[in-house]
Design a protein around this motif. Sequence first.
Motif, PDB file in Angstrom:
ATOM      1  N   LEU A   2       0.947  -0.909  -0.052  1.00 43.37           N
ATOM      2  CA  LEU A   2       0.305   0.116   0.107  1.00 43.37           C
ATOM      3  C   LEU A   2       1.070   0.723  -0.242  1.00 43.37           C
ATOM      4  CD1 LEU A   2      -2.803  -1.051   2.651  1.00 43.37           C
ATOM      5  CD2 LEU A   2      -3.076  -1.110   0.225  1.00 43.37           C
ATOM      6  N   VAL A   3       0.405   2.060  -0.167  1.00 44.62           N
ATOM      7  CA  VAL A   3       1.175   3.305  -0.527  1.00 44.62           C
ATOM      8  C   VAL A   3       0.457   4.426  -0.568  1.00 44.62           C
ATOM      9  CG1 VAL A   3       2.679   4.925  -2.156  1.00 44.62           C
ATOM     10  CG2 VAL A   3       1.789   2.668  -2.970  1.00 44.62           C
ATOM     11  N   LEU A   4       0.801   5.573   0.884  1.00 46.29           N
ATOM     12  CA  LEU A   4       0.026   5.518   2.148  1.00 46.29           C
ATOM     13  C   LEU A   4       0.081   7.876   1.606  1.00 46.29           C
ATOM     14  CD1 LEU A   4      -1.943   6.830   3.583  1.00 46.29           C
ATOM     15  CD2 LEU A   4      -0.563   6.487   5.591  1.00 46.29           C
ATOM     16  N   LEU A   5      -0.304   7.718   0.324  1.00 46.59           N
ATOM     17  CA  LEU A   5      -0.684   9.731   0.675  1.00 46.59           C
ATOM     18  C   LEU A   5      -1.122  10.480   1.425  1.00 46.59           C
ATOM     19  CD1 LEU A   5      -2.234   8.972  -3.202  1.00 46.59           C
ATOM     20  CD2 LEU A   5       0.429   8.700  -2.442  1.00 46.59           C
ATOM     21  N   PRO A   6      -0.386  12.167   0.860  1.00 48.22           N
ATOM     22  CA  PRO A   6      -0.819  12.996   2.253  1.00 48.22           C
ATOM     23  C   PRO A   6      -1.645  13.511   1.127  1.00 48.22           C
ATOM     24  CG  PRO A   6       0.856  13.863   0.236  1.00 48.22           C
ATOM     25  CD  PRO A   6       1.144  11.970   0.719  1.00 48.22           C
ATOM     26  N   PRO A   7      -2.629  14.404   1.777  1.00 47.72           N
ATOM     27  CA  PRO A   7      -4.104  14.951   0.401  1.00 47.72           C
ATOM     28  C   PRO A   7      -3.484  16.233   0.040  1.00 47.72           C
ATOM     29  CG  PRO A   7      -3.764  15.781   3.005  1.00 47.72           C
ATOM     30  CD  PRO A   7      -2.927  14.226   2.727  1.00 47.72           C
ATOM     31  N   SER A   8      -4.286  17.063  -0.269  1.00 49.70           N
ATOM     32  CA  SER A   8      -3.577  18.196  -0.252  1.00 49.70           C
ATOM     33  C   SER A   8      -4.511  19.380  -0.135  1.00 49.70           C
ATOM     34  CB  SER A   8      -3.273  18.258  -2.486  1.00 49.70           C
ATOM     35  OG  SER A   8      -4.741  18.191  -3.088  1.00 49.70           O
ATOM     36  N   GLU A   9      -4.195  20.209  -0.091  1.00 52.77           N
ATOM     37  CA  GLU A   9      -5.108  21.325   0.539  1.00 52.77           C
ATOM     38  C   GLU A   9      -6.602  21.403  -1.094  1.00 52.77           C
ATOM     39  OE1 GLU A   9      -3.517  24.642   1.800  1.00 52.77           O
ATOM     40  OE2 GLU A   9      -2.785  23.854   3.905  1.00 52.77           O
ATOM     41  N   THR A  10      -5.953  21.795  -2.337  1.00 55.07           N
ATOM     42  CA  THR A  10      -6.002  22.086  -3.292  1.00 55.07           C
ATOM     43  C   THR A  10      -6.949  20.651  -3.658  1.00 55.07           C
ATOM     44  OG1 THR A  10      -4.722  21.843  -4.495  1.00 55.07           O
ATOM     45  CG2 THR A  10      -4.650  24.096  -4.328  1.00 55.07           C
ATOM     46  N   LYS A  11      -8.058  20.659  -4.102  1.00 53.79           N
ATOM     47  CA  LYS A  11      -9.098  20.097  -4.544  1.00 53.79           C
ATOM     48  C   LYS A  11      -9.854  20.193  -5.816  1.00 53.79           C
ATOM     49  CE  LYS A  11      -9.095  18.316  -0.005  1.00 53.79           C
ATOM     50  NZ  LYS A  11      -8.727  19.467   0.854  1.00 53.79           N
ATOM     51  N   ARG A  12     -10.695  19.194  -6.471  1.00 54.87           N
ATOM     52  CA  ARG A  12     -11.615  19.516  -7.475  1.00 54.87           C
ATOM     53  C   ARG A  12     -12.552  19.815  -6.693  1.00 54.87           C
ATOM     54  NH1 ARG A  12      -8.135  15.528  -9.544  1.00 54.87           N
ATOM     55  NH2 ARG A  12      -7.089  16.101 -11.808  1.00 54.87           N
ATOM     56  N   ASP A  13     -13.438  20.839  -7.483  1.00 55.68           N
ATOM     57  CA  ASP A  13     -15.052  21.706  -7.246  1.00 55.68           C
ATOM     58  C   ASP A  13     -15.892  20.047  -7.985  1.00 55.68           C
ATOM     59  OD1 ASP A  13     -14.436  23.964  -6.171  1.00 55.68           O
ATOM     60  OD2 ASP A  13     -14.198  24.387  -7.791  1.00 55.68           O
ATOM     61  N   GLY A  14     -16.947  19.828  -7.867  1.00 57.72           N
ATOM     62  CA  GLY A  14     -18.007  19.306  -8.459  1.00 57.72           C
ATOM     63  C   GLY A  14     -18.030  17.609  -8.825  1.00 57.72           C
ATOM     64  N   GLY A  15     -18.195  16.911  -9.149  1.00 57.72           N
ATOM     65  CA  GLY A  15     -18.811  15.803  -9.311  1.00 57.72           C
ATOM     66  C   GLY A  15     -20.135  15.209  -9.419  1.00 57.72           C
ATOM     67  N   ASP A  16     -20.235  13.636  -9.476  1.00 49.73           N
ATOM     68  CA  ASP A  16     -21.195  13.147  -9.665  1.00 49.73           C
ATOM     69  C   ASP A  16     -21.898  12.005  -9.287  1.00 49.73           C
ATOM     70  OD1 ASP A  16     -19.598  10.919 -11.239  1.00 49.73           O
ATOM     71  OD2 ASP A  16     -19.576  11.667 -12.416  1.00 49.73           O
ATOM     72  N   GLY A  17     -21.114  12.019  -8.256  1.00 44.32           N
ATOM     73  CA  GLY A  17     -21.220  11.137  -7.263  1.00 44.32           C
ATOM     74  C   GLY A  17     -22.119  11.689  -6.333  1.00 44.32           C
ATOM     75  N   PRO A  18     -23.577  11.431  -5.282  1.00 46.69           N
ATOM     76  CA  PRO A  18     -24.032  11.443  -4.670  1.00 46.69           C
ATOM     77  C   PRO A  18     -23.570  11.893  -3.649  1.00 46.69           C
ATOM     78  CG  PRO A  18     -24.428   9.096  -4.486  1.00 46.69           C
ATOM     79  CD  PRO A  18     -23.216   9.209  -5.605  1.00 46.69           C
ATOM     80  N   PRO A  19     -24.109  12.158  -2.419  1.00 50.67           N
ATOM     81  CA  PRO A  19     -24.215  13.312  -1.835  1.00 50.67           C
ATOM     82  C   PRO A  19     -22.955  12.212  -0.706  1.00 50.67           C
ATOM     83  CG  PRO A  19     -25.792  14.393  -1.874  1.00 50.67           C
ATOM     84  CD  PRO A  19     -26.038  12.927  -3.295  1.00 50.67           C
ATOM     85  N   LEU A  20     -22.294  12.861   0.638  1.00 46.61           N
ATOM     86  CA  LEU A  20     -21.708  12.171   1.341  1.00 46.61           C
ATOM     87  C   LEU A  20     -22.419  11.183   1.823  1.00 46.61           C
ATOM     88  CD1 LEU A  20     -18.659  11.446   3.133  1.00 46.61           C
ATOM     89  CD2 LEU A  20     -19.540  13.357   4.563  1.00 46.61           C
ATOM     90  N   ARG A  21     -22.247  10.255   2.042  1.00 45.82           N
ATOM     91  CA  ARG A  21     -22.358   8.968   3.068  1.00 45.82           C
ATOM     92  C   ARG A  21     -21.379   7.890   3.473  1.00 45.82           C
ATOM     93  NH1 ARG A  21     -23.899   5.060   0.008  1.00 45.82           N
ATOM     94  NH2 ARG A  21     -25.294   3.238   1.661  1.00 45.82           N
ATOM     95  N   LEU A  22     -20.800   8.076   5.101  1.00 50.51           N
ATOM     96  CA  LEU A  22     -19.756   7.510   5.324  1.00 50.51           C
ATOM     97  C   LEU A  22     -19.641   6.596   5.591  1.00 50.51           C
ATOM     98  CD1 LEU A  22     -19.664  10.507   8.853  1.00 50.51           C
ATOM     99  CD2 LEU A  22     -17.828  10.911   6.366  1.00 50.51           C
TER     100      LEU A  22
END
Length: 248
Positions: A2-22
């Motif tokens: 497994l390769v564990l990446l950091p996140p980034s402060e910058t993120k793409r807007d939008g998306g075509d998936g449903p709202p967040l469901r934890l």
Amino acid sequence: MLVLLPPSETKRDGGDGPPLRLEALSHPALDAVRTALVKELVDLAADERACRAALGLSAAQDAEIARNAALWTSPTMPALHRYTGVLYDALDAGSLRGTAAARARARLVVGSALFGLLRADDPVPAYRLSAGSALPAGGTLAARWKPVLEPELAALAASDLVVDLRSGSYAALGRVPGAVTVNVLAERPDGSRSVVSHFNKAHKGRLARVLAGSRAEPADAAGVAAIARRAGMRVERRGNALEIVIPA
């Protein structure tokens, strides 16, 4: 592996998936902390001044506050495509095809201040929260994440070799026992070396791409170094610590 990446402060807007469901995210043992943090960010977004102070934002970044206000309702996209910036540009996961793309989805994991751990296909909205953020509820994010995140990371490390590419602040959210760590050093003509700061992200992104798509399944740091060297990278190993050496 497994390769564990950091996140980034910058993120793409939008998306075509449903709202967040934890409950749709991997690592459900992290859901209690995830729920608390999402609720805090949504509530905090109602007070722009307090939100700027907690997240280290300026008035010019109020769009980030709007993102947090809409965490429960905005569209999602796979985590691997949500994050942008230098490391993710070098990784360029979207250009991987076939079995290399499948390996990348299986191997790449993101360490997130908001969600703890995310697998590549986990659907998440755009948000703003950094590892060093100080939320009004008190306590550092490391203090809140460690008790639940470290057991999850230990379980991953028990079954897979983990290559930890996170920065120090994100590694502090939860340590990985036995992980392979990576540093980037610039070597001058006289042989002296210094730690690379900003551009270390690009080199770590290139390493992540090589590891994500490799047919090999390394069992240790030596195996990881061998994959990187075959890709033309200059890598030195000291135990579980790898150093990518580049010209200054």
